[in-house]
Structure formats: C-alpha cells, structure tokens
Write a protein that holds these residues in place. Sequence first.
Motif, PDB file in Angstrom:
ATOM      1  N   GLY A  65       0.795  -1.237   0.000  1.00  0.00           N
ATOM      2  CA  GLY A  65       0.000   0.000   0.000  1.00  0.00           C
ATOM      3  C   GLY A  65       0.825   1.284   0.000  1.00  0.00           C
ATOM      4  O   GLY A  65       0.277   2.371   0.173  1.00  0.00           O
ATOM      5  N   ILE A  66       2.155   1.185  -0.207  1.00  0.00           N
ATOM      6  CA  ILE A  66       2.957   2.421  -0.317  1.00  0.00           C
ATOM      7  C   ILE A  66       2.374   3.243  -1.465  1.00  0.00           C
ATOM      8  O   ILE A  66       2.248   2.735  -2.580  1.00  0.00           O
ATOM      9  N   PRO A  67       2.028   4.508  -1.198  1.00  0.00           N
ATOM     10  CA  PRO A  67       1.346   5.247  -2.266  1.00  0.00           C
ATOM     11  C   PRO A  67       2.237   5.643  -3.436  1.00  0.00           C
ATOM     12  O   PRO A  67       1.759   5.781  -4.560  1.00  0.00           O
ATOM     13  N   LEU A  68       3.551   5.841  -3.185  1.00  0.00           N
ATOM     14  CA  LEU A  68       4.441   6.289  -4.263  1.00  0.00           C
ATOM     15  C   LEU A  68       5.839   5.765  -3.975  1.00  0.00           C
ATOM     16  O   LEU A  68       6.438   6.112  -2.959  1.00  0.00           O
ATOM     17  N   LEU A  69       6.344   4.912  -4.877  1.00  0.00           N
ATOM     18  CA  LEU A  69       7.653   4.276  -4.668  1.00  0.00           C
ATOM     19  C   LEU A  69       8.629   4.703  -5.771  1.00  0.00           C
ATOM     20  O   LEU A  69       8.329   4.585  -6.959  1.00  0.00           O
ATOM     21  N   PHE A  70       9.801   5.187  -5.344  1.00  0.00           N
ATOM     22  CA  PHE A  70      10.838   5.627  -6.285  1.00  0.00           C
ATOM     23  C   PHE A  70      11.975   4.597  -6.362  1.00  0.00           C
ATOM     24  O   PHE A  70      12.461   4.134  -5.329  1.00  0.00           O
ATOM     25  N   GLY A  71      12.431   4.307  -7.564  1.00  0.00           N
ATOM     26  CA  GLY A  71      13.673   3.542  -7.749  1.00  0.00           C
ATOM     27  C   GLY A  71      14.857   4.510  -7.795  1.00  0.00           C
ATOM     28  O   GLY A  71      14.674   5.721  -7.745  1.00  0.00           O
ATOM     29  N   ASN A  72      16.087   3.979  -7.927  1.00  0.00           N
ATOM     30  CA  ASN A  72      17.256   4.864  -7.827  1.00  0.00           C
ATOM     31  C   ASN A  72      18.525   4.243  -8.428  1.00  0.00           C
ATOM     32  O   ASN A  72      18.853   3.091  -8.135  1.00  0.00           O
ATOM     33  N   VAL A  73      19.194   5.026  -9.251  1.00  0.00           N
ATOM     34  CA  VAL A  73      20.531   4.665  -9.736  1.00  0.00           C
ATOM     35  C   VAL A  73      21.296   5.969  -9.976  1.00  0.00           C
ATOM     36  O   VAL A  73      20.681   7.004 -10.276  1.00  0.00           O
ATOM     37  N   LEU A 125      25.256   5.649 -16.467  1.00  0.00           N
ATOM     38  CA  LEU A 125      25.021   5.624 -17.919  1.00  0.00           C
ATOM     39  C   LEU A 125      26.353   5.670 -18.679  1.00  0.00           C
ATOM     40  O   LEU A 125      26.411   5.318 -19.852  1.00  0.00           O
ATOM     41  N   ASN A 126      27.410   6.094 -17.988  1.00  0.00           N
ATOM     42  CA  ASN A 126      28.757   6.061 -18.598  1.00  0.00           C
ATOM     43  C   ASN A 126      29.517   4.787 -18.255  1.00  0.00           C
ATOM     44  O   ASN A 126      30.689   4.650 -18.603  1.00  0.00           O
ATOM     45  N   VAL A 147      25.411   0.998 -18.160  1.00  0.00           N
ATOM     46  CA  VAL A 147      23.987   0.788 -17.854  1.00  0.00           C
ATOM     47  C   VAL A 147      23.135   1.328 -18.998  1.00  0.00           C
ATOM     48  O   VAL A 147      23.361   2.444 -19.483  1.00  0.00           O
ATOM     49  N   THR A 148      22.149   0.535 -19.421  1.00  0.00           N
ATOM     50  CA  THR A 148      21.311   0.915 -20.565  1.00  0.00           C
ATOM     51  C   THR A 148      19.880   1.200 -20.099  1.00  0.00           C
ATOM     52  O   THR A 148      19.473   0.748 -19.012  1.00  0.00           O
ATOM     53  N   PRO A 149      19.109   1.920 -20.928  1.00  0.00           N
ATOM     54  CA  PRO A 149      17.687   2.130 -20.583  1.00  0.00           C
ATOM     55  C   PRO A 149      16.973   0.800 -20.353  1.00  0.00           C
ATOM     56  O   PRO A 149      16.120   0.693 -19.463  1.00  0.00           O
ATOM     57  N   HIS A 150      17.326  -0.221 -21.130  1.00  0.00           N
ATOM     58  CA  HIS A 150      16.687  -1.529 -20.959  1.00  0.00           C
ATOM     59  C   HIS A 150      16.968  -2.085 -19.561  1.00  0.00           C
ATOM     60  O   HIS A 150      16.074  -2.626 -18.895  1.00  0.00           O
ATOM     61  N   ASP A 151      18.220  -1.952 -19.091  1.00  0.00           N
ATOM     62  CA  ASP A 151      18.566  -2.408 -17.733  1.00  0.00           C
ATOM     63  C   ASP A 151      17.670  -1.718 -16.705  1.00  0.00           C
ATOM     64  O   ASP A 151      17.181  -2.339 -15.753  1.00  0.00           O
ATOM     65  N   LEU A 152      17.497  -0.412 -16.889  1.00  0.00           N
ATOM     66  CA  LEU A 152      16.735   0.354 -15.894  1.00  0.00           C
ATOM     67  C   LEU A 152      15.264  -0.004 -15.931  1.00  0.00           C
ATOM     68  O   LEU A 152      14.604  -0.092 -14.901  1.00  0.00           O
ATOM     69  N   ARG A 153      14.762  -0.239 -17.124  1.00  0.00           N
ATOM     70  CA  ARG A 153      13.355  -0.637 -17.289  1.00  0.00           C
ATOM     71  C   ARG A 153      13.128  -1.978 -16.556  1.00  0.00           C
ATOM     72  O   ARG A 153      12.126  -2.160 -15.849  1.00  0.00           O
ATOM     73  N   THR A 154      14.086  -2.896 -16.705  1.00  0.00           N
ATOM     74  CA  THR A 154      13.988  -4.199 -16.032  1.00  0.00           C
ATOM     75  C   THR A 154      13.959  -4.011 -14.512  1.00  0.00           C
ATOM     76  O   THR A 154      13.175  -4.642 -13.795  1.00  0.00           O
TER      77      THR A 154
END
Length: 369
Positions: free
Chosen positions: A134-142, A147-148, A151-158
């Motif tokens: 029930g957490i109303p808003l959860l943030f991920g983080n890297v 990106l240098n 790490v790719t957008p696909h990695d982050l999407r996963t």
Amino acid sequence: MPTHNPDSRTPNIDQTVDRKDSHLAICLEEDIDYSAQGSNGFASYRFDHDALPEIDYAKINLSTELFGKKLSAPLIVGAMTGGTSRAGEINRRLALAAERCQVGFALGSQRKLLKNSGDKELLKSFDVKNHAPGIPLLFGNVGAVQLNYGVTPHDLRTLIDATGCDAFNFHLNPLQEAIQPEGDRNFSSLIPKLKDCIPELGVPVFLKEVGAGISATTARKIKSIPFHGIETAGTGGTSWSKIEALRSSDPTGAATGRLFAQWGIPTAESLVHCRTEFPDRVVICSGGIRNGIEVAKAIALGADASALALPFLKAAEKSVDDAVLAIQQVITELRTVLFITGMSSVDELRKNGSTLLKKDFDPTSRGSQ
Ligand SMILES: Cc1cc2nc3c(=O)[nH]c(=O)nc-3n(C[C@H](O)[C@H](O)[C@H](O)COP(=O)(O)O)c2cc1C
C-alpha cells in the motif's frame, strides 16, 4: 619525485564490509549531519503568526497528489538503502512506516541489482512492494553516472519492473564520487545520455543531488533534459563528502572529504533556483530538513513535497513504530504551522505561502520561527 595524481589514490577501505552497510554504520554512529548548525538556509525565513486563524484545526487538509498518487501529507522518506540484508531490513521497516502513514518512499541506489539481476536475496532487499503493497508512491534509484559505465535504458526498465516502482530517481553525486575511494568519476556527456534514456523508462523520472544541492547554473544547464521532477538535496544535512572521508583511509582522500564537508548550495537557496527554473515540473525539497516547520517553509517557497532521509533512518534502526512516530511528528508540526498561519490546506500554503514568509535579516529578532 612522483607527481600527485588524485586518481591514483589507493583505496584502503575494508573490502569485507559492503559499501551500503558501511554507509549505514557511519550515518548511524558518526557526526555527519550538519542540521544542528541551521545551515540549510531556512533559518533566515519566518512565518507571520496569525493570532486569529479562523479555521478548524481538525479540518486542515494536508493531502497532496504527485503523478496521480495521493499522499496523506507532502512527505517522502528519502532515498537511502538496499543491497544487503541489513539494508533490506531497514527498507522493509521504512516501507511499512511509509505505508502506514501514506507518504512516499524512495529506495537507495539499485546499482548492485543491475549487476546481479538474478540474485534473489539482493532483489529481496529492494522488493518493498511485496512487503508493503500500500505504499502510495515508490521511487527507484541509480546514479546518473552509471550511464557512462554500461547501464542501458533496458537495464533500468527491467529494474523498475522488478521492484514495481512508480517513479525513478537518477542521483547526481559528483562530489561524493570524487571523494569515494572507488568512485565513478566520468561525468562527461551525461546530458545527451539522460535525454535519450528518460523517455524509455515509462515512469516519471527525477534528478536528485545527495546533499550538495542544485545550483541556478546547473538548473539552467539541465533544463533541456526531459525529466519530470527534481529533488534539491542541498547542504545543511547529511554530508556525503564527510561520510566518504570517514570511509577512506587514504589521508589525501580523507582530508579532501573533510574540507568539502559543507560544500554546496544551501537547501532553501537550491529550492528557490529549482522552482524558478522549473515552474512546471515537480520540485521536491530535501537536504537537512528536520521538522514540520521546515517542510512548511519549503512548501511556501514552492516545493511540491519534502524528503527527509537521515532522521527516518535513525528511527527505523529502532523499529517500525519509531519510524511511524518520526513521520507522524513531522506531519503534526506541519499541521500546526498551517493552523497558526490560517492556511486550511497544503495547496493553499503552496499558493499563498510566500506572502507569509518573511526573510528575517535581523539576527536578534525574536519573531515566530
Ligand atoms: C544512509 C543513507 C544512504 C543514502 N543513499 C542514497 C542513495 O543510494 N541514493 C540517493 O540518491 N541518495 C542517497 N542518500 C541521500 C539522501 O537521499 C538525501 O538526498 C540526503 O541524505 C540529504 O537528506 P538528509 O539531510 O535528510 O539526510 C542517502 C542518505 C543516507 C542517510
């Protein structure tokens, strides 16, 4: 005589202690918080006190909405940890407290998970949605700098899918990486990479500092990046330069970290710059915010919400109940400010608050806080 090359410093840290665990230990045991000095910039503002507010305390509406997610108050448990069993336990306690109080919750850097996506134990330390759905808003983080480092957008999407995040924080931490013995320091060409990456992520994306703040110059420089929100994380609270100095047993690195311990933009100043440069994006104020009066001042200066990290870590180290109490304490203080300034809602404070805030240039003044 050998020439001095800062990048040739030999890290002499205890490699048997995980970095995230050593960060937790230092944050809980050492003096790395500058909030007692009142250097976050909010001390020079005070609210006009209203002796006849003409509103009902019980009817004050603190709720706020971010990206369609309703929070009981404009409050977020700031990004901290994950990646070890101790960090996982802290995350679960904080997540349960955030769920109980219906405030936002941000995971710490998930970089380790990127490198070991199949590691179930590792995933468990970030998988708070299963624990507190029930957490109303959860943030991920890297870290954006990753990106240098492949790490790719696909990695982050996963990563976002694996942990069920509603939004994603890219942290910007050049000072920390400069002091960290094993820091990733190639920050070149990140603006075009962020521009390409952000639209691929499928959730609202934030850029955040970690305690040195976003300056007016940086804010102008990053304007063309299509991020949805920014978190100030200015100076006046947790100092990552000091933390990394304490981790480093290389004398040059440690001395540099101590020198830069309070380097950066005070939080209140950073907030004003961010609100000016990003009138239509979400602005979260953080960095040394320690009570509901400061949260109220941040809202009055244009923040959509505030994030506190270290105070909630210290409470969660004791128990979930202590973390709940710490969150509720800030919320009660915020409600009190609204009452005695005659504001019936957070939205009203955000719209009219700046007219109530006085910049107090007289250090001997004894006005309200
Ligand atoms: C133990 C600890 C770990 C942190 N780890 C991260 C992290 O992984 N990613 C991040 O973006 N910020 C991290 N931060 C920074 C916080 O999100 C926040 O920006 C900073 O601590 C300033 O807020 P504070 O003064 O309320 O602690 C961490 C803070 C703490 C106390």
